[in-house]
Design a protein around this motif. Structure first.
Motif, PDB file in Angstrom:
ATOM      1  N   GLU A   1      52.624  50.509  51.543  1.00  0.00           N
ATOM      2  CA  GLU A   1      52.710  51.017  52.913  1.00  0.00           C
ATOM      3  C   GLU A   1      52.829  49.895  53.937  1.00  0.00           C
ATOM      4  OE1 GLU A   1      52.959  54.246  55.506  1.00  0.00           O
ATOM      5  OE2 GLU A   1      52.350  54.548  53.416  1.00  0.00           O
ATOM      6  N   GLN A   2      52.116  48.780  53.701  1.00  0.00           N
ATOM      7  CA  GLN A   2      52.163  47.666  54.648  1.00  0.00           C
ATOM      8  C   GLN A   2      53.550  47.015  54.670  1.00  0.00           C
ATOM      9  OE1 GLN A   2      49.692  47.105  56.822  1.00  0.00           O
ATOM     10  NE2 GLN A   2      48.839  48.938  55.834  1.00  0.00           N
ATOM     11  N   ILE A   3      54.180  46.941  53.507  1.00  0.00           N
ATOM     12  CA  ILE A   3      55.551  46.426  53.443  1.00  0.00           C
ATOM     13  C   ILE A   3      56.506  47.386  54.148  1.00  0.00           C
ATOM     14  CG2 ILE A   3      57.478  45.963  51.876  1.00  0.00           C
ATOM     15  CD1 ILE A   3      55.482  43.707  51.868  1.00  0.00           C
ATOM     16  N   ALA A   4      56.338  48.682  53.887  1.00  0.00           N
ATOM     17  CA  ALA A   4      57.222  49.682  54.480  1.00  0.00           C
ATOM     18  C   ALA A   4      57.132  49.678  56.001  1.00  0.00           C
ATOM     19  CB  ALA A   4      56.886  51.067  53.936  1.00  0.00           C
ATOM     20  N   LYS A   5      55.949  49.455  56.537  1.00  0.00           N
ATOM     21  CA  LYS A   5      55.758  49.480  57.981  1.00  0.00           C
ATOM     22  C   LYS A   5      56.495  48.332  58.680  1.00  0.00           C
ATOM     23  CE  LYS A   5      51.338  51.941  58.158  1.00  0.00           C
ATOM     24  NZ  LYS A   5      49.882  51.829  58.432  1.00  0.00           N
ATOM     25  N   GLN A   6      56.932  47.340  57.913  1.00  0.00           N
ATOM     26  CA  GLN A   6      57.676  46.233  58.504  1.00  0.00           C
ATOM     27  C   GLN A   6      59.170  46.541  58.640  1.00  0.00           C
ATOM     28  OE1 GLN A   6      56.648  42.269  56.915  1.00  0.00           O
ATOM     29  NE2 GLN A   6      54.958  43.251  55.838  1.00  0.00           N
ATOM     30  N   THR A   7      59.583  47.694  58.143  1.00  0.00           N
ATOM     31  CA  THR A   7      60.992  48.079  58.252  1.00  0.00           C
ATOM     32  C   THR A   7      61.182  48.986  59.471  1.00  0.00           C
ATOM     33  OG1 THR A   7      60.765  50.022  56.809  1.00  0.00           O
ATOM     34  CG2 THR A   7      61.233  47.917  55.755  1.00  0.00           C
ATOM     35  N   GLU A   8      62.420  49.256  59.817  1.00  0.00           N
ATOM     36  CA  GLU A   8      62.717  50.010  61.030  1.00  0.00           C
ATOM     37  C   GLU A   8      62.461  51.512  60.888  1.00  0.00           C
ATOM     38  OE1 GLU A   8      66.256  46.992  62.545  1.00  0.00           O
ATOM     39  OE2 GLU A   8      66.775  48.831  61.483  1.00  0.00           O
ATOM     40  N   ARG A   9      62.519  52.008  59.655  1.00  0.00           N
ATOM     41  CA  ARG A   9      62.353  53.443  59.432  1.00  0.00           C
ATOM     42  C   ARG A   9      61.834  53.665  58.025  1.00  0.00           C
ATOM     43  NH1 ARG A   9      66.728  57.929  58.847  1.00  0.00           N
ATOM     44  NH2 ARG A   9      68.182  56.175  58.725  1.00  0.00           N
ATOM     45  N   ILE A  10      60.916  54.610  57.881  1.00  0.00           N
ATOM     46  CA  ILE A  10      60.378  54.962  56.565  1.00  0.00           C
ATOM     47  C   ILE A  10      60.837  56.373  56.212  1.00  0.00           C
ATOM     48  CG2 ILE A  10      58.316  55.318  55.162  1.00  0.00           C
ATOM     49  CD1 ILE A  10      56.820  53.402  57.010  1.00  0.00           C
ATOM     50  N   LEU A  11      61.491  56.496  55.056  1.00  0.00           N
ATOM     51  CA  LEU A  11      61.879  57.794  54.508  1.00  0.00           C
ATOM     52  C   LEU A  11      60.923  58.129  53.378  1.00  0.00           C
ATOM     53  CD1 LEU A  11      65.712  57.114  54.251  1.00  0.00           C
ATOM     54  CD2 LEU A  11      64.500  58.208  56.142  1.00  0.00           C
ATOM     55  N   ARG A  12      60.499  59.381  53.308  1.00  0.00           N
ATOM     56  CA  ARG A  12      59.519  59.762  52.280  1.00  0.00           C
ATOM     57  C   ARG A  12      60.091  60.862  51.387  1.00  0.00           C
ATOM     58  NH1 ARG A  12      54.692  57.250  53.537  1.00  0.00           N
ATOM     59  NH2 ARG A  12      54.550  56.518  55.704  1.00  0.00           N
ATOM     60  N   LEU A  13      59.893  60.655  50.088  1.00  0.00           N
ATOM     61  CA  LEU A  13      60.328  61.620  49.079  1.00  0.00           C
ATOM     62  C   LEU A  13      59.109  62.221  48.389  1.00  0.00           C
ATOM     63  CD1 LEU A  13      63.294  60.052  47.041  1.00  0.00           C
ATOM     64  CD2 LEU A  13      63.382  62.068  48.502  1.00  0.00           C
ATOM     65  N   PHE A  14      59.212  63.501  48.070  1.00  0.00           N
ATOM     66  CA  PHE A  14      58.169  64.153  47.283  1.00  0.00           C
ATOM     67  C   PHE A  14      58.833  65.211  46.427  1.00  0.00           C
ATOM     68  CE2 PHE A  14      54.747  67.198  46.452  1.00  0.00           C
ATOM     69  CZ  PHE A  14      53.746  66.341  46.002  1.00  0.00           C
ATOM     70  N   ASP A  15      58.636  65.109  45.113  1.00  0.00           N
ATOM     71  CA  ASP A  15      59.241  66.055  44.161  1.00  0.00           C
ATOM     72  C   ASP A  15      60.736  66.226  44.387  1.00  0.00           C
ATOM     73  OD1 ASP A  15      56.839  66.436  42.918  1.00  0.00           O
ATOM     74  OD2 ASP A  15      56.401  68.369  43.839  1.00  0.00           O
ATOM     75  N   GLY A  16      61.420  65.105  44.669  1.00  0.00           N
ATOM     76  CA  GLY A  16      62.879  65.121  44.796  1.00  0.00           C
ATOM     77  C   GLY A  16      63.395  65.594  46.133  1.00  0.00           C
ATOM     78  N   CYS A  17      62.521  65.860  47.097  1.00  0.00           N
ATOM     79  CA  CYS A  17      62.928  66.340  48.412  1.00  0.00           C
ATOM     80  C   CYS A  17      62.499  65.362  49.498  1.00  0.00           C
ATOM     81  CB  CYS A  17      62.299  67.709  48.707  1.00  0.00           C
ATOM     82  SG  CYS A  17      62.779  69.003  47.544  1.00  0.00           S
ATOM     83  N   MET A  18      63.288  65.276  50.566  1.00  0.00           N
ATOM     84  CA  MET A  18      62.901  64.502  51.722  1.00  0.00           C
ATOM     85  C   MET A  18      61.819  65.252  52.484  1.00  0.00           C
ATOM     86  SD  MET A  18      64.901  61.827  51.565  1.00  0.00           S
ATOM     87  CE  MET A  18      64.380  61.147  53.135  1.00  0.00           C
ATOM     88  N   VAL A  19      60.774  64.526  52.915  1.00  0.00           N
ATOM     89  CA  VAL A  19      59.706  65.140  53.694  1.00  0.00           C
ATOM     90  C   VAL A  19      59.507  64.323  54.969  1.00  0.00           C
ATOM     91  CG1 VAL A  19      58.549  66.137  51.722  1.00  0.00           C
ATOM     92  CG2 VAL A  19      57.938  63.833  52.430  1.00  0.00           C
ATOM     93  N   ASN A  20      58.996  64.952  56.008  1.00  0.00           N
ATOM     94  CA  ASN A  20      58.746  64.268  57.278  1.00  0.00           C
ATOM     95  C   ASN A  20      57.429  63.502  57.208  1.00  0.00           C
ATOM     96  OD1 ASN A  20      61.083  65.323  58.473  1.00  0.00           O
ATOM     97  ND2 ASN A  20      60.021  67.228  59.020  1.00  0.00           N
TER      98      ASN A  20
END
Length: 221
Positions: free
Chosen positions: A202-221
């Motif tokens: 999570e700390q690495i991801a927060k250094q990027t411009e946008r975080i996309l999240r996947l759960f069970d093969g679907c995009m989630v907010n």
């Protein structure tokens, strides 16, 4: 730069059907640095492989630079990968029998470049990742962080417009992992490169411009 429309990926065997990705709609803008997060087995690597034209979706459209590429043949897909996309993997995927500079040159072998030009580009890439003094070493003579730097040099040697990184810090301690992310940030800033990175951190991801999240093969907010 990358557009996915209604993507589904189904893996089938004689008895089992597994839905790996479902109804993925995604836009990655030019020069964006995006991270993808989610639990193990949620489809992150599958999604990255489809973006990188290493795998084809069972359904949907993949557009690279506004070109729909799903129906392209293997040779044309390979040409796009070689010219536009650099790959970084968690397990490095270096060839142990080749020294560092020869490993970095590998993507250039598929281009019509002279040995002199290939070597010049490879040495320049190694200098960018701080490994100019290790060109003649072999992978088993390097630390994990150094091997990942070689993998990054190999990914950037052809000056790709897109870098796809699958857990690039996953096998490294926190200090080495941050060094790798700093290199990616530097390349993103100075070379106007689009970067999509899969990570569990999570700390690495927060250094990027946008975080996309996947759960069970679907995009989630």
């Amino acid at each position: 730069m990358i557009s996915l429309k209604e993507i589904e990926k189904i893996y089938r065997t004689d008895k089992i059907e597994t839905l790996a990705l479902k109804e993925i709609n995604l836009e990655i803008r030019k020069n964006e640095f995006v991270s993808i997060m989610g639990p193990s087995g949620c489809g992150k690597s599958t999604l990255l492989n489809i973006m990188g034209l290493l795998d084809k979706p069972s359904k949907g459209e993949v557009l690279i630079d506004s070109r729909e590429v799903v129906k392209f043949g293997d040779r044309k897909l390979a040409a796009i990968r070689n010219s536009k996309i650099g790959f970084i993997f968690q397990s490095f995927h270096l060839i142990n029998d080749l020294n560092v500079v020869d490993n970095v040159e590998i993507p250039l072998l598929y281009r019509r470049l002279s040995y002199k030009n290939r070597r010049k580009l490879a040495l320049a890439a190694l200098e960018k990742v701080g490994l100019s003094a290790r060109t003649r070493h072999f992978p088993n003579q390097l630390s994990g962080g150094q091997r990942q730097r070689v993998a990054i040099a190999r990914a950037i040697v052809g000056k790709p417009e897109i870098i796809l990184a699958d857990e690039p810090t996953g096998n490294l301690d926190s200090n080495m992992g941050q060094d790798i992310i700093d290199i990616l940030h530097d390349f993103h800033k100075n070379e106007n490169t689009t970067i999509v990175m899969v990570t569990h951190d999570e700390q690495i991801a927060k250094q990027t411009e946008r975080i996309l999240r996947l759960f069970d093969g679907c995009m989630v907010n």
